[in-house]
Structure formats: C-alpha cells, structure tokens
Motif scaffolding. Sequence first.
Motif, short mmCIF file in Angstrom:
data_model
loop_
_atom_site.label_atom_id
_atom_site.label_comp_id
_atom_site.label_asym_id
_atom_site.label_seq_id
_atom_site.Cartn_x
_atom_site.Cartn_y
_atom_site.Cartn_z
N GLY A 72 105.00 -5.17 38.22
CA GLY A 72 104.87 -4.47 37.24
C GLY A 72 106.56 -3.78 37.44
O GLY A 72 107.28 -3.80 36.07
N PHE A 73 106.02 -2.91 38.39
CA PHE A 73 107.30 -2.03 38.03
C PHE A 73 108.43 -2.78 38.19
O PHE A 73 109.78 -2.56 37.34
CB PHE A 73 107.21 -1.09 38.95
N ASN A 74 108.45 -3.59 39.44
CA ASN A 74 110.16 -4.72 39.22
C ASN A 74 110.45 -5.06 38.16
O ASN A 74 111.79 -4.98 37.62
CB ASN A 74 109.25 -5.48 40.86
N LEU A 75 109.29 -5.73 37.64
CA LEU A 75 109.73 -6.15 36.19
C LEU A 75 110.08 -5.20 35.34
O LEU A 75 111.21 -5.31 34.03
CB LEU A 75 108.86 -7.21 35.97
N PRO A 129 111.45 -8.36 45.48
CA PRO A 129 109.71 -7.81 45.93
C PRO A 129 108.98 -7.61 45.84
O PRO A 129 107.77 -7.92 46.57
CB PRO A 129 110.54 -5.87 45.27
N THR A 130 108.79 -7.77 44.72
CA THR A 130 107.83 -8.79 44.14
C THR A 130 107.03 -9.90 44.64
O THR A 130 106.25 -10.51 44.96
CB THR A 130 107.22 -8.97 42.52
N LEU A 131 108.25 -11.05 45.37
CA LEU A 131 107.66 -11.86 45.86
C LEU A 131 107.18 -11.57 47.50
O LEU A 131 106.39 -12.16 47.73
CB LEU A 131 108.63 -13.66 46.04
N VAL A 132 108.05 -10.98 47.78
CA VAL A 132 107.17 -10.61 49.19
C VAL A 132 106.49 -9.75 49.21
O VAL A 132 105.77 -9.96 50.25
CB VAL A 132 108.81 -9.16 50.12
N ALA A 133 106.20 -9.03 48.47
CA ALA A 133 104.52 -8.13 48.00
C ALA A 133 103.78 -9.30 47.53
O ALA A 133 102.13 -9.43 48.55
CB ALA A 133 104.15 -7.32 46.47
#
Length: 154
Positions: free
Chosen positions: A63-66, A42-46
């Motif tokens: 940050g939240f994903n990590l 999801p971070t890569l998508v963002a």
Amino acid sequence: MATRVQQKKKRGSGGLIVWVLLPLIALVAFNSVLLLLIGMAPTLVALFIDKRPEKYAAYCVGGFNLCGAIPYLLKLILGGHNFQALAAILTNPVAWLVMYGAAGIGWAVFHYTPEIALRVAGLKERQQIAGMKKRQEQLVEEWGDEIVPLREDI
C-alpha cells in the motif's frame, strides 16, 4: 449447494481471464508495467518473505509502495508514455527515494504497529482498573467494609 469441483471451475474461469488480460496489458502498456515492476520490488520482496498465509507485510508495504509509485506512473502516462519518459524517471534518484522510501515507511508501520497497539491496550486496561478501584471505594463508603472480604493471602 455447489460442490468443490464446481467451485474450483468458477474460480478457474476468473484465473483464465487474468492470464489472458495480463499479457495484453503488458504489451499495450509495457512502460507502465516495467515502471511498476521496478518500483514495486519491495512489495514483491515482502510477498516472498512473509510466511503467513494472510501476507500482512505485503499488504502494508504494498500500500505504501503503491502510494510512492503512483505519482511517477501518472508522470509517465502524462509525459507521452514512451521509453524516454520511462528512462527519465528511472534515472532520477528522487523517484527511487520516493518509491522505495514509501515502502520503507510501510515496513516501519508493519513492524511497529503491533507494539503500539499493545501499549495502547495496556494503557486502556490500567485506566479501566483504576476506574474499577475507584468504584469499589465508592461502594465501600456507601455499604461499609463488610462488602469487601478480608484476604490474608494478598
């Protein structure tokens, strides 16, 4: 004063170190890298969706994903750091829910924080206006009505 060419050379040497270290880390810690690539999708998508140069969505979601991925990364490292431990994590639906759910919370924070900030700022402004009107009334009581100009156009 450094010229632009010198500045680019300085930045380029740091990039060379990254390009040398990344493959080495990927070889040594392949299972960790794979878990982070899958868990941090999801971070890569963002990162790709956000068109602003600052990439605030990627920072917030990342940050939240990590935070959602780190417990499983630690579980992988402490569980032997082998393919069986990685497979156990990736076949666990709760792991997916935690990692992607944390990213979802990041998206919600990114989406709703500006609205909340605007509402708080508006509330603060209304309180300041009320305080100023109260102070104005005190000044009128102290000095009289002649300090407030009469305005017929209001």
